[in-house]
Design an enzyme around this catalytic site. Sequence first.
Site, PDB file in Angstrom:
ATOM      1  N   LYS A 138       0.833  -1.210   0.000  1.00  0.00           N
ATOM      2  CA  LYS A 138       0.000   0.000   0.000  1.00  0.00           C
ATOM      3  C   LYS A 138       0.863   1.253   0.000  1.00  0.00           C
ATOM      4  O   LYS A 138       0.525   2.235  -0.648  1.00  0.00           O
ATOM      5  CB  LYS A 138      -0.945   0.011   1.205  1.00  0.00           C
ATOM      6  CG  LYS A 138      -2.073  -1.003   1.071  1.00  0.00           C
ATOM      7  CD  LYS A 138      -3.063  -0.881   2.217  1.00  0.00           C
ATOM      8  CE  LYS A 138      -4.185  -1.884   2.072  1.00  0.00           C
ATOM      9  NZ  LYS A 138      -5.078  -1.917   3.225  1.00  0.00           N
ATOM     10  N   LYS A 233      -5.577 -10.679  -6.556  1.00  0.00           N
ATOM     11  CA  LYS A 233      -6.706 -10.780  -5.628  1.00  0.00           C
ATOM     12  C   LYS A 233      -7.820  -9.804  -6.015  1.00  0.00           C
ATOM     13  O   LYS A 233      -7.519  -8.678  -6.437  1.00  0.00           O
ATOM     14  CB  LYS A 233      -6.148 -10.413  -4.245  1.00  0.00           C
ATOM     15  CG  LYS A 233      -7.005 -10.723  -3.088  1.00  0.00           C
ATOM     16  CD  LYS A 233      -6.388 -10.151  -1.824  1.00  0.00           C
ATOM     17  CE  LYS A 233      -6.414  -8.652  -1.793  1.00  0.00           C
ATOM     18  NZ  LYS A 233      -6.307  -7.990  -0.509  1.00  0.00           N
ATOM     19  N   LYS A 236     -10.939  -4.020  -3.313  1.00  0.00           N
ATOM     20  CA  LYS A 236     -11.724  -2.771  -3.378  1.00  0.00           C
ATOM     21  C   LYS A 236     -10.922  -1.678  -4.055  1.00  0.00           C
ATOM     22  O   LYS A 236     -11.486  -0.770  -4.647  1.00  0.00           O
ATOM     23  CB  LYS A 236     -12.019  -2.286  -1.956  1.00  0.00           C
ATOM     24  CG  LYS A 236     -13.004  -3.106  -1.193  1.00  0.00           C
ATOM     25  CD  LYS A 236     -13.125  -2.489   0.210  1.00  0.00           C
ATOM     26  CE  LYS A 236     -13.784  -3.416   1.177  1.00  0.00           C
ATOM     27  NZ  LYS A 236     -13.404  -3.162   2.559  1.00  0.00           N
TER      28      LYS A 236
HETATM   29  P1  TYM Z   1     -10.728  -5.737   4.524  1.00  0.00           P
HETATM   30  O1  TYM Z   1     -11.760  -4.698   4.773  1.00  0.00           O
HETATM   31  O2  TYM Z   1      -9.670  -5.457   3.523  1.00  0.00           O
HETATM   32  O3  TYM Z   1     -11.409  -7.097   4.126  1.00  0.00           O
HETATM   33  C1  TYM Z   1     -12.440  -7.650   4.927  1.00  0.00           C
HETATM   34  C2  TYM Z   1     -12.375  -9.156   4.906  1.00  0.00           C
HETATM   35  O4  TYM Z   1     -12.463  -9.633   3.553  1.00  0.00           O
HETATM   36  C3  TYM Z   1     -11.384 -10.507   3.278  1.00  0.00           C
HETATM   37  N1  TYM Z   1     -11.007 -10.356   1.847  1.00  0.00           N
HETATM   38  C4  TYM Z   1     -10.968 -11.368   0.987  1.00  0.00           C
HETATM   39  N2  TYM Z   1     -11.219 -12.680   1.141  1.00  0.00           N
HETATM   40  C5  TYM Z   1     -11.121 -13.467   0.033  1.00  0.00           C
HETATM   41  N3  TYM Z   1     -10.771 -12.995  -1.196  1.00  0.00           N
HETATM   42  C6  TYM Z   1     -10.504 -11.679  -1.383  1.00  0.00           C
HETATM   43  N4  TYM Z   1     -10.191 -11.233  -2.589  1.00  0.00           N
HETATM   44  C7  TYM Z   1     -10.608 -10.804  -0.261  1.00  0.00           C
HETATM   45  N5  TYM Z   1     -10.432  -9.473  -0.100  1.00  0.00           N
HETATM   46  C8  TYM Z   1     -10.674  -9.221   1.211  1.00  0.00           C
HETATM   47  C9  TYM Z   1     -10.259 -10.025   4.194  1.00  0.00           C
HETATM   48  O5  TYM Z   1      -9.306 -11.051   4.397  1.00  0.00           O
HETATM   49  C10 TYM Z   1     -11.042  -9.685   5.447  1.00  0.00           C
HETATM   50  O6  TYM Z   1     -11.280 -10.845   6.212  1.00  0.00           O
HETATM   51  N6  TYM Z   1      -7.623  -5.331   8.420  1.00  0.00           N
HETATM   52  C11 TYM Z   1      -8.857  -5.909   7.968  1.00  0.00           C
HETATM   53  C12 TYM Z   1     -10.050  -5.537   8.804  1.00  0.00           C
HETATM   54  C13 TYM Z   1      -9.882  -5.716  10.267  1.00  0.00           C
HETATM   55  C14 TYM Z   1     -10.110  -6.900  11.003  1.00  0.00           C
HETATM   56  C15 TYM Z   1      -9.860  -6.560  12.353  1.00  0.00           C
HETATM   57  C16 TYM Z   1     -10.483  -8.194  10.632  1.00  0.00           C
HETATM   58  C17 TYM Z   1      -9.527  -4.745  11.151  1.00  0.00           C
HETATM   59  N7  TYM Z   1      -9.525  -5.259  12.395  1.00  0.00           N
HETATM   60  C18 TYM Z   1      -9.982  -7.510  13.363  1.00  0.00           C
HETATM   61  C19 TYM Z   1     -10.596  -9.130  11.656  1.00  0.00           C
HETATM   62  C20 TYM Z   1     -10.367  -8.796  12.986  1.00  0.00           C
HETATM   63  C21 TYM Z   1      -9.136  -5.436   6.557  1.00  0.00           C
HETATM   64  O7  TYM Z   1      -8.660  -4.433   6.117  1.00  0.00           O
HETATM   65  O8  TYM Z   1     -10.059  -6.193   5.908  1.00  0.00           O
END
Ligand code: TYM
Length: 369
Positions: A138, A233, A236
């Site tokens: 990033k 992947k 967003k």
């Molecule tokens: P974020 O918002 O990027 O994504 C949310 C969840 O979606 C999963 N994900 C995917 N899974 C499969 N294929 C994909 N292409 C894909 N893109 C995203 C991510 O693995 C995630 O589970 N840091 C985290 C959010 C967070 C969090 C936490 C999660 C903050 N604190 C505590 C669990 C526990 C994030 O940015 O997810």
Amino acid sequence: MDTMALVSVAAAVSRSRSQLFPRLLLFRKRIVSGVQPTGAIHLGNYLGAIKTWIELQNSYDTLFFIVDLHAITLPYDTQQLSKATRNTAAIYLACGVDTSKASVFVQSHVRADVELMWLLSSATPIGWLNRMIQFKEKSRKAGDENVGVALLTYPVLMASDILLYQSDLVPVGEDQKQHLELTRELAERVNYLYGGRKWKKLGGRGGAIFKVPEPLIPPAGARVMSLTDGLSKMSKSAPSDQSRINLLDPKDVIANKIKRCKTDSFSGMEFDSPERPECNNLLSIYQLISGKTKEEVAQECQDMNWGTFKTLLTDALVDHLHPIQVRHEEIISDPAYLDGVLGEGATKAAAIADATLSNVYQAMGFLYR
Ligand code: TYM
């Protein structure tokens, strides 16, 4: 046995026990997870995380938050943040998160989270943060002037989100694995530095301050790939919206994205061919959306050409997403209901969070207030 199979067995045992002994509900293992309210929530977020939450909420004590504090780690639009936060909450509920079983709340509404993050920062070696892949990727894309310190310290906040609630399991997609490893290492480090006898001498209960959580990465759906490149992947932040199916995409947009997605020139459809990442990705999406087994999908689709398969996949996606979209519309148009859910969720979460935070202050030797 893989993790999900273990979880299914654990879930079945927990279900039958809690039917017999309702009081055991109090001792259910805890799960926390969240999604950032940035961009549109897509099929990767759904299949990698949210869909698993729905399956687990019957057997575990579950807390699902909208991680708004993480959403400001890259430049963002202040006019959109609160709207996106509500929208994400409405998507959780529309997908099937049941508020009679799970607490749904906004990360920033539990103040203890940021406080704990500061305490944890003091125990986090900077080298651990410098080696985070997501930070490297990033920050490279954003350029130095746009990289705030929060992008580097983001994993400490994520650790705080998890450790604050004494979570046992954290269901996430594959891309969060490294952050979960850091969370585990940090929990162990804080337990070692401040827990046990040292804490007892300060009047605490001694022992571990934090539970050391396990990641729960689904065997299928943990890495949903882009529609325009089967080796990247689904994300967003990818510049082209054609690369992802958003949960709220209307029927014609879904049909158009699938029609134009990347294919190959092989005949028939097959899983797991290294030369056919797009084919594997789309079959996996179809498998997860349709609820069929891998073998059933392999058999059903083996002789199809791309045109026939794309029609099948489009119909399955539209059928699956349409009820979610209808429910989302109902929920988002009832702000009082949504506020009630988020308020109640935050109150429950804060009670757990405050207890953990007090323990950490005590164990770290702060003057008791
Ligand atoms: P974020 O918002 O990027 O994504 C949310 C969840 O979606 C999963 N994900 C995917 N899974 C499969 N294929 C994909 N292409 C894909 N893109 C995203 C991510 O693995 C995630 O589970 N840091 C985290 C959010 C967070 C969090 C936490 C999660 C903050 N604190 C505590 C669990 C526990 C994030 O940015 O997810």
